[in-house]
Design a protein around this motif. Structure first.
Motif, PDB file in Angstrom:
ATOM      1  N   LEU A   1      -7.157  -0.492  -2.881  1.00 56.58           N
ATOM      2  CA  LEU A   1      -7.119  -1.396  -1.965  1.00 56.58           C
ATOM      3  C   LEU A   1      -8.194  -2.426  -2.413  1.00 56.58           C
ATOM      4  CD1 LEU A   1      -6.793  -2.266   1.028  1.00 56.58           C
ATOM      5  CD2 LEU A   1      -8.377  -0.728   1.677  1.00 56.58           C
ATOM      6  N   ASN A   2      -9.270  -1.918  -3.195  1.00 58.75           N
ATOM      7  CA  ASN A   2      -9.999  -3.105  -3.484  1.00 58.75           C
ATOM      8  C   ASN A   2      -9.525  -3.933  -4.742  1.00 58.75           C
ATOM      9  OD1 ASN A   2     -12.762  -4.430  -3.364  1.00 58.75           O
ATOM     10  ND2 ASN A   2     -13.625  -3.186  -5.109  1.00 58.75           N
TER      11      ASN A   2
ATOM     12  N   LYS B   1     -11.071  -6.618   2.927  1.00 59.35           N
ATOM     13  CA  LYS B   1     -12.416  -6.597   2.789  1.00 59.35           C
ATOM     14  C   LYS B   1     -13.289  -5.630   3.791  1.00 59.35           C
ATOM     15  CE  LYS B   1     -16.546  -9.510   3.828  1.00 59.35           C
ATOM     16  NZ  LYS B   1     -16.881 -11.068   4.323  1.00 59.35           N
ATOM     17  N   VAL B   2     -12.892  -5.604   4.924  1.00 57.58           N
ATOM     18  CA  VAL B   2     -13.489  -4.526   5.933  1.00 57.58           C
ATOM     19  C   VAL B   2     -12.881  -3.364   5.571  1.00 57.58           C
ATOM     20  CG1 VAL B   2     -13.800  -4.104   8.317  1.00 57.58           C
ATOM     21  CG2 VAL B   2     -13.900  -6.600   7.708  1.00 57.58           C
ATOM     22  N   GLY B   3     -11.495  -3.326   5.237  1.00 59.26           N
ATOM     23  CA  GLY B   3     -11.073  -1.828   4.872  1.00 59.26           C
ATOM     24  C   GLY B   3     -11.781  -1.106   3.674  1.00 59.26           C
ATOM     25  N   VAL B   4     -12.106  -1.771   2.949  1.00 61.71           N
ATOM     26  CA  VAL B   4     -12.655  -1.403   1.924  1.00 61.71           C
ATOM     27  C   VAL B   4     -14.235  -0.739   2.090  1.00 61.71           C
ATOM     28  CG1 VAL B   4     -14.040  -1.801  -0.341  1.00 61.71           C
ATOM     29  CG2 VAL B   4     -11.644  -2.724  -0.006  1.00 61.71           C
TER      30      VAL B   4
ATOM     31  N   ASP C   1      -7.850   8.418   4.963  1.00 56.72           N
ATOM     32  CA  ASP C   1      -6.441   8.475   4.805  1.00 56.72           C
ATOM     33  C   ASP C   1      -5.659   7.688   5.926  1.00 56.72           C
ATOM     34  OD1 ASP C   1      -6.598  10.097   2.656  1.00 56.72           O
ATOM     35  OD2 ASP C   1      -5.936  12.074   3.569  1.00 56.72           O
ATOM     36  N   ARG C   2      -6.051   7.575   6.926  1.00 56.04           N
ATOM     37  CA  ARG C   2      -5.484   6.713   8.233  1.00 56.04           C
ATOM     38  C   ARG C   2      -5.910   5.405   7.974  1.00 56.04           C
ATOM     39  NH1 ARG C   2      -1.521   9.168   9.219  1.00 56.04           N
ATOM     40  NH2 ARG C   2      -1.131   7.675  10.934  1.00 56.04           N
ATOM     41  N   ILE C   3      -6.920   4.973   7.617  1.00 47.64           N
ATOM     42  CA  ILE C   3      -7.084   3.805   7.172  1.00 47.64           C
ATOM     43  C   ILE C   3      -6.282   3.070   5.891  1.00 47.64           C
ATOM     44  CG2 ILE C   3      -8.731   1.870   6.257  1.00 47.64           C
ATOM     45  CD1 ILE C   3     -11.053   3.564   7.828  1.00 47.64           C
ATOM     46  N   LEU C   4      -6.077   3.937   4.846  1.00 51.70           N
ATOM     47  CA  LEU C   4      -5.138   3.630   3.819  1.00 51.70           C
ATOM     48  C   LEU C   4      -3.888   3.487   4.231  1.00 51.70           C
ATOM     49  CD1 LEU C   4      -7.086   5.426   0.923  1.00 51.70           C
ATOM     50  CD2 LEU C   4      -7.221   3.070   1.426  1.00 51.70           C
TER      51      LEU C   4
END
Length: 284
Positions: free
Chosen positions: A265-266, A183-186, A245-248
């Motif tokens: 991701l979503n 959720k927060v990543g998106v 890119d680093r988050i994904l």
């Protein structure tokens, strides 16, 4: 417990403010007033680790391991503020933050879900690592270039430590943790679609103080961050892409699933949300 190992790892690479910062290499001809003002704003922003730590300790009272790690994180983040202030004290004393300016960013954050906050700060460390790398490139004075390079490496290590706690959360909480992190990543990987920089210091955290309930809104110059990013260090789409890119990449490792885009991701987030909803009646 993760704290003893993380303490040892971070202690082994900790830098010394007197010995590892080349103060004697200062070149006054390469520092502009414009650059010095940005150093002041970053020094005050880093001071907000104080209310963030108070929030972490309050919202993680059931987790002594993570709370103990806060002693390391808090020390190193306050040291970031201190080294920037020391730079100004030595070379631009008229711009050193006052105690009142520092205290202005110490305010209470509303309670929030601990797992979502953990992910938010993990993404914040990734973003700050890239901001400081770009700031080091933008600055022309050699001492402050070294300082920003040093701080960027600390932020990367902090992100790695948060990632260890995120892995532990998935082991302990399963889909509840996956749902919170995706959720927060998106949100944090979608900064190109938002009007403001997505970082913990730029998010609203106290409804009763709105609109002055972000760290940035309480700085002497509340508009500083956007100007710093867009006009000064020029944190453009290429650099933002590196953050995404680093988050994904890290979420792919964490979830054991490849995410090349925020959209992928979503979709996974929605899948996990459906699984949680389906499991809820059985749990009841």
């Amino acid at each position: 417990m993760l704290y003893p190992e993380l303490f040892k790892q971070l202690e082994a690479v900790r830098w010394n403010m007197e010995k590892d910062i080349p103060w004697d290499q200062f070149d006054a001809s390469k520092l502009t007033d414009e650059q010095a003002q940005t150093i002041k704003m970053n020094a005050i922003t880093e001071w907000s680790a104080l209310p963030a730590t108070e929030m972490f300790l309050r919202d993680n009272q059931g987790d002594s391991d993570f709370s103990a790690f806060m002693s390391v994180w808090f020390f190193e983040e306050q040291k970031h503020s201190l080294v920037l202030m020391e730079y100004l004290r030595r070379f631009k004393p008229e711009l050193a933050p006052t105690e009142e300016e520092l205290h202005e960013v110490r305010f209470q954050f509303d309670p929030a879900p601990a797992l979502e906050t953990l992910m938010l700060h993990f993404c914040g460390e990734i973003r700050l690592n890239h901001w400081y790398r770009r700031a080091s490139e933008w600055h022309t004075e050699p001492v402050i270039k070294k300082i920003y390079d040093t701080l960027s490496k600390d932020e990367a290590r902090h992100g790695g430590a948060y990632l260890r706690y995120m892995k532990r959360a998935i082991q302990n909480a399963g889909n509840e943790a996956r749902a919170a992190f995706t959720k927060v990543g998106v949100l944090m990987a979608s900064a190109r679609r938002t009007a403001q920089a997505l970082h913990p210091t730029n998010l609203h955290v106290n409804q009763s103080l709105f609109p002055r309930d972000t760290v940035q809104s309480r700085l002497p110059n509340p508009e500083w961050l956007e100007h710093w990013l867009d006009q000064q260090i020029k944190f453009d789409a290429v650099w933002e892409g590196k953050v995404v890119d680093r988050i994904l990449h890290n979420l792919s490792l964490l979830m054991d699933r490849s995410f090349k885009t925020v959209q992928e991701l979503n979709r996974y987030r929605k899948e996990i949300t459906r699984e949680l909803a389906a499991a809820a009646p059985n749990a009841a």
